[in-house]
Design a protein around this motif. Structure first.
Motif, short mmCIF file in Angstrom:
data_model
loop_
_atom_site.label_atom_id
_atom_site.label_comp_id
_atom_site.label_asym_id
_atom_site.label_seq_id
_atom_site.Cartn_x
_atom_site.Cartn_y
_atom_site.Cartn_z
N VAL A 80 0.87 -1.17 0.00
CA VAL A 80 0.00 0.00 0.00
C VAL A 80 0.91 1.22 0.00
O VAL A 80 1.88 1.28 0.77
N VAL A 81 0.64 2.18 -0.88
CA VAL A 81 1.47 3.38 -0.99
C VAL A 81 0.57 4.61 -0.94
O VAL A 81 -0.65 4.50 -0.92
N ILE A 82 1.19 5.78 -0.93
CA ILE A 82 0.43 7.03 -0.99
C ILE A 82 0.63 7.63 -2.37
O ILE A 82 1.75 7.98 -2.76
N GLY A 83 -0.45 7.72 -3.15
CA GLY A 83 -0.36 8.28 -4.49
C GLY A 83 0.34 7.34 -5.46
O GLY A 83 0.77 6.24 -5.12
N GLU B 235 -9.83 7.26 0.07
CA GLU B 235 -10.15 6.54 -1.15
C GLU B 235 -8.93 5.77 -1.62
O GLU B 235 -7.79 6.12 -1.28
N VAL B 236 -9.16 4.71 -2.40
CA VAL B 236 -8.05 3.85 -2.83
C VAL B 236 -8.07 3.69 -4.34
O VAL B 236 -9.12 3.78 -4.99
N ALA C 262 -2.96 2.28 -3.86
CA ALA C 262 -2.59 3.62 -3.38
C ALA C 262 -3.71 4.27 -2.59
O ALA C 262 -4.89 4.13 -2.93
N LEU C 263 -3.35 4.98 -1.54
CA LEU C 263 -4.27 5.85 -0.83
C LEU C 263 -4.29 7.18 -1.57
O LEU C 263 -3.24 7.77 -1.79
N VAL C 264 -5.47 7.63 -2.00
CA VAL C 264 -5.57 8.84 -2.78
C VAL C 264 -6.70 9.72 -2.26
O VAL C 264 -7.54 9.28 -1.48
N VAL C 265 -6.71 10.97 -2.71
CA VAL C 265 -7.79 11.88 -2.34
C VAL C 265 -9.05 11.56 -3.12
O VAL C 265 -10.16 11.57 -2.58
N SER C 266 -8.88 11.26 -4.42
CA SER C 266 -10.04 11.00 -5.27
C SER C 266 -9.74 9.83 -6.20
O SER C 266 -8.79 9.89 -6.97
N ALA C 267 -10.55 8.78 -6.14
CA ALA C 267 -10.33 7.58 -6.95
C ALA C 267 -11.20 7.61 -8.20
O ALA C 267 -12.31 8.14 -8.18
N SER D 38 -15.61 4.71 -8.53
CA SER D 38 -16.56 5.15 -7.50
C SER D 38 -16.85 4.00 -6.55
O SER D 38 -17.07 2.87 -6.98
N GLY D 39 -16.85 4.28 -5.27
CA GLY D 39 -17.09 3.25 -4.27
C GLY D 39 -15.83 2.61 -3.74
O GLY D 39 -15.90 1.81 -2.81
N CYS D 40 -14.68 2.94 -4.34
CA CYS D 40 -13.41 2.36 -3.87
C CYS D 40 -12.85 3.24 -2.75
O CYS D 40 -12.10 4.19 -3.02
N LYS D 41 -13.24 2.95 -1.55
CA LYS D 41 -12.81 3.75 -0.41
C LYS D 41 -12.81 2.90 0.85
O LYS D 41 -13.48 1.87 0.94
#
Length: 390
Positions: free
Chosen positions: A81-84, A138-139, A165-170, A173-176
């Motif tokens: 799991v990463v960020i961005g 969101e992922v 990745a952990l993101v602000v906006s995926a 839709s629904g991937c969070k």
């Protein structure tokens, strides 16, 4: 003496919510996280490797038989799991970018049967704090895939997972990362538990809770808003260049003299005002992008209290990365600041993404929403042309 045991399953000691738990070490376990799904997704032509359609948006199908292929599911198992999506993971960089692991990847059931689910074990403190605070919830999957034309349209095939990745906006839709619902049955049990206490006041507070999932069967969902047309890659790049130029011009027209000279700081005041500090997840994301843009640059250390990063320090990081990468099409990086610097830095990072890490096969995807509107291949070509002309 208390002993620790391992049996291949997660051992948690604290339940944060129905879908979030803590391990004895303080790691955050996020269960049943939708990481991808079946459906049609909009990409730029450059993102899917169709240069003949550059400037157009392309709808790409992610069919059931591909996303739930046993090999695809296995390819995401135990991936970091990463960020961005600044960098795809490999043996050389995983120690720097990994903040957790992806486990128990499987197809969802019932109303989640179109989703690929996983349990995410987050082991990095800053990532845990970002998820718990809601800054990153969101992922988005990062993966390699090919495309093929079928009677149904363009389809992704041969999906091979690289990271989540952990993101602000995926894009999906629904991937969070969810918390679960405060259901009617749980409310009933709570009321029963407090029946001998101040029931009226407790019921009043319970009824203020936000209603979710099955709590309001008669509620009519609001119609989905009509999406705005996605601007072409060339239009977005032109807007970026124009925005930087306009801001830079405004900066050169500022009056000079005493009015332009910042006042001397108060010797008794705290030099690191809270308003000048950058949130840790934001600072680490920018630093990661800077290192990807300019490999080998010196890693900064937070100069504020508690190791925090100030806005001025992060701006220095962005200028250093722009200068080290030789990015000059937005002007002299040493003269950029504020919004102009932010725009130039983000554009430069987008330019470099497609050139990092050789692909295993096909096209490399990072399915966060921002990827669908970044002109990666187009601006990379412009940058290559610029360097080649020199």
């Amino acid at each position: 003496m208390r002993r620790k045991f391992r049996d291949g399953r997660f051992l948690t000691t604290e339940k944060i919510s129905p879908l979030k738990e803590k391990t004895p070490e303080g790691y955050l376990l996020c269960r049943d996280v939708p990481i991808s799904r079946v459906g049609s997704f909009e990409y730029s032509a450059a993102e899917v490797g169709l240069p003949s359609l550059t400037g157009s948006s392309v709808h790409v199908l992610r069919p059931e038989e591909q996303i739930f292929n046993p090999e695809t599911i296995a390819s995401f198992e135990a991936k970091p799991v990463v960020i961005g999506h600044a960098r795809f993971a490999d043996p050389d960089n995983w120690r720097e970018i990994a903040v957790g692991t992806t486990q128990n990847v499987r197809r969802g059931e019932g109303d989640k049967s179109d989703f690929l689910l996983a349990d995410l074990l987050l082991t990095d403190r800053k990532a845990i704090e970002a998820v718990e605070s809601g800054d990153l919830k969101e992922v988005s999957c990062g993966y390699d895939a090919d495309t093929q034309e079928t009677p149904q349209g363009i389809e992704q095939i041969g999906i091979v997972g690289n990271h989540v990745a952990l993101v602000v906006s995926a894009r999906c839709s629904g991937c969070k990362i969810g918390d679960g619902s405060m259901t009617t049955s749980l409310k009933t049990r709570l009321r029963k538990l407090f029946r001998d206490g101040n029931e009226d006041a407790f019921n009043e507070e319970v009824d203020k809770l936000q209603v979710q999932d099955g709590d309001a069967p008669d509620a009519t969902p609001a119609p989905a808003p009509t999406p705005a047309p996605t601007p072409t890659l060339e239009e977005r790049l032109a807007k970026l260049e124009a925005a930087v130029a306009a801001i830079a011009k405004a900066q050169t027209q500022r009056p000079v003299g005493d009015a332009d000279t910042p006042p001397a700081p108060d010797a008794g005041a705290d030099q690191n005002d809270d308003n000048d500090l950058i949130d840790d997840p934001d600072a680490q994301a920018i630093i990661g992008d800077a290192e990807a843009l300019c490999p080998g640059m010196k890693k900064p250390v937070g100069d504020a209290k508690g190791g925090k990063f100030t806005r001025n320090q992060i701006e220095r990081v962005m200028r250093t990365a722009l200068k080290g990468a030789g990015v000059k099409q937005f002007g002299d990086s040493s003269e950029l600041d504020g919004k102009a610097l932010d725009i130039a830095f983000k554009a430069a990072v987008a330019m470099s993404k497609s050139g990092k890490n050789p692909k295993a096969s096909g096209t490399r995807y990072g399915d966060s929403a921002e990827d669908s509107v970044n002109s990666i291949a187009y601006v990379q070509k412009k940058l290559n042309d610029f360097w080649g002309a020199k």
